[in-house]
Write a protein that holds these residues in place. Structure first.
Motif, PDB file in Angstrom:
ATOM      1  N   GLU A   5     -19.264  -0.017 -12.422  1.00 42.22           N
ATOM      2  CA  GLU A   5     -19.213   1.393 -12.024  1.00 42.22           C
ATOM      3  C   GLU A   5     -20.111   2.291 -12.866  1.00 42.22           C
ATOM      4  OE1 GLU A   5     -15.936   0.642 -14.984  1.00 42.22           O
ATOM      5  OE2 GLU A   5     -16.467  -0.300 -13.101  1.00 42.22           O
ATOM      6  N   ASN A   6     -20.453   1.875 -14.072  1.00 41.89           N
ATOM      7  CA  ASN A   6     -21.326   2.671 -14.935  1.00 41.89           C
ATOM      8  C   ASN A   6     -22.811   2.392 -14.688  1.00 41.89           C
ATOM      9  OD1 ASN A   6     -19.114   3.868 -16.295  1.00 41.89           O
ATOM     10  ND2 ASN A   6     -18.887   1.996 -17.482  1.00 41.89           N
ATOM     11  N   ASP A   7     -23.087   1.295 -14.064  1.00 41.63           N
ATOM     12  CA  ASP A   7     -24.459   0.875 -13.780  1.00 41.63           C
ATOM     13  C   ASP A   7     -24.471   0.210 -12.407  1.00 41.63           C
ATOM     14  OD1 ASP A   7     -27.135   0.219 -14.042  1.00 41.63           O
ATOM     15  OD2 ASP A   7     -26.797  -1.374 -15.525  1.00 41.63           O
ATOM     16  N   PRO A   8     -24.307   1.011 -11.330  1.00 39.13           N
ATOM     17  CA  PRO A   8     -24.106   0.460  -9.989  1.00 39.13           C
ATOM     18  C   PRO A   8     -25.157  -0.558  -9.529  1.00 39.13           C
ATOM     19  CG  PRO A   8     -23.841   2.844  -9.960  1.00 39.13           C
ATOM     20  CD  PRO A   8     -24.329   2.466 -11.324  1.00 39.13           C
ATOM     21  N   LYS A   9     -26.408  -0.321  -9.841  1.00 37.34           N
ATOM     22  CA  LYS A   9     -27.474  -1.234  -9.422  1.00 37.34           C
ATOM     23  C   LYS A   9     -27.822  -2.260 -10.497  1.00 37.34           C
ATOM     24  CE  LYS A   9     -30.001   2.082  -6.520  1.00 37.34           C
ATOM     25  NZ  LYS A   9     -31.320   2.753  -6.427  1.00 37.34           N
ATOM     26  N   GLY A  10     -27.223  -2.158 -11.674  1.00 35.70           N
ATOM     27  CA  GLY A  10     -27.551  -3.059 -12.767  1.00 35.70           C
ATOM     28  C   GLY A  10     -28.877  -2.733 -13.424  1.00 35.70           C
ATOM     29  N   LEU A  11     -29.350  -1.501 -13.268  1.00 39.25           N
ATOM     30  CA  LEU A  11     -30.673  -1.119 -13.786  1.00 39.25           C
ATOM     31  C   LEU A  11     -30.718  -1.103 -15.310  1.00 39.25           C
ATOM     32  CD1 LEU A  11     -31.416   1.785 -11.300  1.00 39.25           C
ATOM     33  CD2 LEU A  11     -32.436  -0.498 -11.313  1.00 39.25           C
ATOM     34  N   ILE A  12     -29.682  -0.558 -15.930  1.00 39.59           N
ATOM     35  CA  ILE A  12     -29.658  -0.495 -17.399  1.00 39.59           C
ATOM     36  C   ILE A  12     -29.566  -1.912 -17.963  1.00 39.59           C
ATOM     37  CG2 ILE A  12     -28.456   0.450 -19.406  1.00 39.59           C
ATOM     38  CD1 ILE A  12     -29.798   2.595 -17.636  1.00 39.59           C
ATOM     39  N   PHE A  13     -28.720  -2.716 -17.371  1.00 41.92           N
ATOM     40  CA  PHE A  13     -28.590  -4.119 -17.767  1.00 41.92           C
ATOM     41  C   PHE A  13     -29.948  -4.822 -17.714  1.00 41.92           C
ATOM     42  CE2 PHE A  13     -28.143  -8.546 -16.403  1.00 41.92           C
ATOM     43  CZ  PHE A  13     -27.364  -9.065 -17.419  1.00 41.92           C
ATOM     44  N   GLU A  14     -30.653  -4.657 -16.613  1.00 39.16           N
ATOM     45  CA  GLU A  14     -31.957  -5.290 -16.444  1.00 39.16           C
ATOM     46  C   GLU A  14     -32.984  -4.760 -17.440  1.00 39.16           C
ATOM     47  OE1 GLU A  14     -32.862  -7.872 -14.594  1.00 39.16           O
ATOM     48  OE2 GLU A  14     -30.835  -8.049 -13.769  1.00 39.16           O
ATOM     49  N   ALA A  15     -32.945  -3.460 -17.727  1.00 35.09           N
ATOM     50  CA  ALA A  15     -33.901  -2.878 -18.675  1.00 35.09           C
ATOM     51  C   ALA A  15     -33.776  -3.523 -20.050  1.00 35.09           C
ATOM     52  CB  ALA A  15     -33.689  -1.373 -18.778  1.00 35.09           C
ATOM     53  N   TYR A  16     -32.536  -3.788 -20.454  1.00 33.63           N
ATOM     54  CA  TYR A  16     -32.337  -4.436 -21.752  1.00 33.63           C
ATOM     55  C   TYR A  16     -32.762  -5.901 -21.728  1.00 33.63           C
ATOM     56  CZ  TYR A  16     -30.030  -0.545 -24.065  1.00 33.63           C
ATOM     57  OH  TYR A  16     -29.761   0.667 -24.673  1.00 33.63           O
TER      58      TYR A  16
END
Length: 89
Positions: A5-16
């Motif tokens: 819910e904090n990163d709906p598309k997983g964009l932040i996860f992928e950036a890291y």
């Protein structure tokens, strides 16, 4: 952890996860992330959660810097431009 819910598309996860990513690319990803949040979502608490989730493990990552700047920018809103913002004597 991708797609919560904090990163709906997983964009932040992928950036890291991206090797050699630079700050300008992180800013673009951050903007896309912000636009993907629901309108009623308060961004400040979500940014704090993401910072705790990823920032502690990656303190020197450019996305950590971008998230931190996003939090700092939210705390000091100010009016810009126009004659009403100018100092009067």
């Amino acid at each position: 952890m991708k797609g919560d819910e904090n990163d709906p598309k997983g964009l932040i996860f992928e950036a890291y996860s991206i090797e050699g990513i630079v700050k300008s690319e992180c800013r673009t990803i951050f903007l896309d992330w912000a636009l993907s949040l629901p309108v009623e979502c308060e961004t400040g608490p979500v940014l704090r959660i993401l910072l705790a989730q990823y920032g502690a493990a990656h303190p020197d990552h450019p996305m950590t810097q971008v998230i931190t700047e996003g939090l700092a920018g939210m705390t000091a809103p100010r009016r810009r431009g126009g004659w009403r913002s100018r100092a009067r004597n």
